[in-house]
Design an enzyme around this catalytic site. Structure first.
Site, PDB file in Angstrom:
ATOM      1  N   ASP A  58      42.413  49.462  43.678  1.00 31.61           N
ATOM      2  CA  ASP A  58      42.762  48.602  42.542  1.00 31.61           C
ATOM      3  C   ASP A  58      44.090  47.885  42.779  1.00 31.61           C
ATOM      4  OD1 ASP A  58      40.459  49.375  41.327  1.00 31.61           O
ATOM      5  OD2 ASP A  58      41.401  50.770  39.905  1.00 31.61           O
ATOM      6  N   ASP A 107      36.922  37.635  51.283  1.00 28.05           N
ATOM      7  CA  ASP A 107      36.435  39.009  51.303  1.00 28.05           C
ATOM      8  C   ASP A 107      37.470  39.854  52.031  1.00 28.05           C
ATOM      9  OD1 ASP A 107      33.717  40.616  50.815  1.00 28.05           O
ATOM     10  OD2 ASP A 107      34.717  41.374  52.603  1.00 28.05           O
ATOM     11  N   GLU A 110      35.223  43.329  46.044  1.00 26.62           N
ATOM     12  CA  GLU A 110      36.418  42.830  46.728  1.00 26.62           C
ATOM     13  C   GLU A 110      36.281  41.368  47.108  1.00 26.62           C
ATOM     14  OE1 GLU A 110      33.853  44.616  50.054  1.00 26.62           O
ATOM     15  OE2 GLU A 110      34.137  44.831  47.898  1.00 26.62           O
ATOM     16  N   ASN A 141      39.597  52.257  50.172  1.00 27.38           N
ATOM     17  CA  ASN A 141      39.154  53.194  49.130  1.00 27.38           C
ATOM     18  C   ASN A 141      39.033  54.610  49.666  1.00 27.38           C
ATOM     19  OD1 ASN A 141      39.022  51.488  46.912  1.00 27.38           O
ATOM     20  ND2 ASN A 141      36.979  50.755  47.431  1.00 27.38           N
ATOM     21  N   HIS A 153      40.307  55.021  44.838  1.00 26.70           N
ATOM     22  CA  HIS A 153      40.036  53.797  44.077  1.00 26.70           C
ATOM     23  C   HIS A 153      41.297  53.250  43.412  1.00 26.70           C
ATOM     24  CE1 HIS A 153      35.721  53.659  44.668  1.00 26.70           C
ATOM     25  NE2 HIS A 153      35.667  54.970  44.471  1.00 26.70           N
TER      26      HIS A 153
END
Length: 687
Positions: A574, A557, A600, A565, A570
């Site tokens: 990515d 994680d 994630e 973010n 975003h």
């Protein structure tokens, strides 16, 4: 080919009086005789050459038309192949597990899976303006749009009622295995033709749930612009580049003058074939194919029924077994290919309209050796005719040898007795290496068994079509082919020869495999998705349980991913997800199962590793990720950390989900203890 040779012989046999020295009376006599011979020459030439030239002009026209046949065949096959691919994709989507499961369950998870399939399909093929699923009442259930080439899934609140649209009305009358295809027109948005123009075809078919009940309608909005561009490219290779594609009403879908196109959609009723070529239109409209000659020139026309795949046609462009097209589809796509040869183009091919031909005519007029000229002309003319027939024979042989598909003939034992160059080039062998050899020597083992059954059946059947085989090349590579064979019998009625056509369908096989891959891949990181992980992970888990092998599971994680973010957007998130996936993928073994589990969060199964080894792998991955520089879209460089929880398979573990839960609990402990660390699951600390 004839005319340059004729000119060459004329020059070499040319005679004259310039080398003689004579007095004035003799010159006058020579002049009078010259006039007499000149008049006689003109009469003989007109009497003999007039019909010959007419025949020559006819042959020129036939030769030009024969050259156009290649364009006709290639264009027809190109359009049929394009339409076949859309039918194939429509069928694949209609019968995909994601479609059937969503229509049967209606769950949000299955809906998301179907949206991913639609989105991946639109992204991969870049040919669909929209992909939609409607329920039986005409309301949209799922829709994917492609504005400016960017694929977007339409949110539920923006889905619309399409029950009043013509294509849904047509779909309600379709049987379960039928397909409706609309006429090709320009796309309209909010009542206005979209700019730039988007030629569109709509493919519509009912879809069924797992019980076989009709559950809705699948619609593909196919953007035909690329197909029309390929049509124009094909036409641009012709002599005059004037090739046209007409709709059933005679309006141009494609024209060498782009301003003439889409007369019906752009409210230009005079921009049609009948208005510009009134003498040719009646024949073009009434007949399937033919040639029309008018004062404007020659028109070679051919009906193109893009879905008329004959079962006896030597091609792999055929729909799946049982696919039916509605009557409206046939009417909407009754297109006509028209190739126009203007008079000027035809005349330009004639020798008398070329500088070289006029030079020949001038030499003939200046020549006084009429008899010598006629003898030379007859001799060269006979030679040219012989060479013409030789060229025709060679052209036919070349057509067989270099056809776009393979051809071969086999004897009663299945040995090659003839093969064309196209198939030899595919295989990488010379003619002498193949002829006389058994056909099975050039097949993979599985295909050898399939061919033996097929060849045995062919000895009793007259024709067998669409047998898929995998052929083995000289360099060891393989490719897939669709073969169709016809048997020939001897005078006693016994099987003698098998004539076979071979089409390379490797692209089609790869397409089917690629679609399967898309369903198993995470669209962002290009690693396995959650569904594929469960498929592979269950196999590894059961194998380890059955054989009591070591098995470790890791849960990753990203620490404080929300900050990434919030800070970089975003797009930045990515980038982080993709870089992490690549770093871990490169570090793990081929036998390890690695996937994006959600958001994630990532997961990995590590077979055949002890707890100590798994801990070392987890720590190595944590360190590599922490040291990994991530370059954001803005150009900034940042670093991330991950928390990793891992667990080892024990005798008490019977279910994969419970095994995953252990790693998840260890991950939770890693976050609770400050993140950026590796924690092994400890049953004593489980809460």
């Amino acid at each position: 080919m004839t005319q340059p040779l004729l000119l060459e012989q004329t020059r070499s046999g040319q005679t004259g009086l310039s080398g003689f020295t004579v007095d004035l009376p003799i010159k006058r006599l020579i002049f009078k005789r010259f006039v007499a011979f000149f008049v006689l020459f003109c009469v003989i030439v007109l009497a003999l050459a007039g019909p010959i030239y007419w025949q020559y002009a006819q042959e020129q026209q036939q030769r030009l038309l024969a050259q156009e046949e290649t364009s006709v065949v290639a264009t027809t096959q190109m359009i049929q192949k394009e339409m076949y691919e859309q039918l194939h994709l429509l069928d694949l989507l209609k019968n995909s597990p994601a479609m059937v499961e969503y229509l049967s369950s209606g769950s949000a998870t299955d809906r998301t899976r179907l949206e991913v399939l639609f989105k991946n399909t639109a992204t991969t093929y870049s040919r669909f303006d929209q992909i939609r699923l409607l329920d039986n009442s005409g309301h949209e259930l799922v829709r994917v749009n492609t504005p400016q080439g960017e694929v977007q899934v339409v949110p539920s609140e923006r889905l619309q009622d399409k029950s009043h649209r013509y294509y849904f009305t047509e779909a309600k009358a379709l049987a379960a295995d039928q397909v409706f295809v609309s006429r090709m027109d320009l796309n309209v948005e909010q009542g206005v033709i979209e700019q730039p123009h988007k030629p569109m075809l709509r493919f519509v078919t009912p879809v069924l749930d797992a019980d076989g009940d009709r559950a809705g309608v699948l619609i593909l909005n196919f953007m035909a612009q690329n197909m029309l561009e390929r049509f124009r490219l094909q036409m641009s290779r012709r002599i005059d580049q004037q090739g046209m594609l007409l709709d059933p009403q005679g309006f141009w879908l494609s024209n060498h003058k782009r301003s003439n196109e889409w007369g019906a959609d752009l409210d230009n009723p005079t921009h049609n074939f009948a208005t510009l070529y009134p003498d040719a239109w009646p024949s073009v409209a009434a007949q399937e194919s033919g040639v029309v000659e008018t004062a404007q020139g020659l028109f070679r026309f051919q009906s193109i029924n893009p879905f008329a795949f004959s079962l006896s046609q030597k091609t792999d462009f055929r729909p799946r077994q049982g696919a039916l097209l509605s009557d409206a589809t046939i009417a909407n796509t009754a297109w006509k290919l028209v190739i126009f040869l203007p008079k000027e183009v035809i005349q330009a091919q004639s020798v008398l309209y070329q500088p070289l031909g006029r030079t020949v005519l001038a030499l003939i007029v200046l020549s006084l050796a009429g008899v010598a000229w006629l003898l030379a002309y007859n001799k060269v003319h006979k030679l040219a005719r012989r060479r013409y027939h030789q060229a025709v024979t060679a052209e036919l042989s070349d057509l067989y040898e270099h056809a776009p598909c393979g051809y071969h003939s086999l004897d009663t034992s299945g040995h090659f007795i003839r093969i064309n160059q196209t198939e030899l080039a595919w295989l990488g062998y010379d003619h002498e290496e193949v002829v006389g050899q058994p056909f099975v020597n050039f097949l993979t083992p599985d295909s050898q068994l399939r061919f033996n059954k097929f060849f045995t059946l062919l000895k009793t059947e007259q024709e067998i079509d669409n047998i898929v085989l995998e052929m083995q090349c000289k360099d060891g590579s393989t490719f897939y082919v669709s073969t169709s064979a016809t048997s020939l019998n001897d005078q006693k009625g016994h099987f003698a020869i098998a004539r076979t056509s071979v089409f390379d369908i490797t692209d089609r096989i790869q397409l089917e495999r690629k679609l399967e891959q898309l369903a198993n891949m995470d669209a962002l990181t290009h690693i396995s998705n959650r569904r594929h992980f469960y498929e592979r992970g269950e196999l590894e888990f059961q194998r380890a349980v059955r054989y009591k092998h070591a098995l470790a599971i890791l849960m990753f994680d990203i620490d404080y991913f929300k900050r990434v973010n919030d800070t970089y957007g975003h797009d930045g998130g990515d980038v982080v997800l993709k870089q992490l996936a690549k770093t871990v993928q490169d570090s793990l073994r081929d036998l390890d199962v690695f996937a994006r589990f959600g958001g994630e969060e990532f997961i990995a199964l590590l077979p055949e590793l002890s707890a100590e080894q798994a801990a070392l792998v987890a720590e190595r991955l944590r360190r590599e990720i922490a040291e990994m520089p991530v370059i954001m879209p803005s150009g900034e460089t940042m670093n991330i950390t991950v928390s990793i929880g891992f667990a080892m398979l024990t005798a008490q573990d019977k279910q994969l989900d419970a095994f995953i839960k252990k790693a998840d609990l260890a991950l939770y402990q890693a976050k609770e203890q400050g993140r950026n660390r590796v924690i092994e699951f400890n049953a004593d600390s489980e809460q």
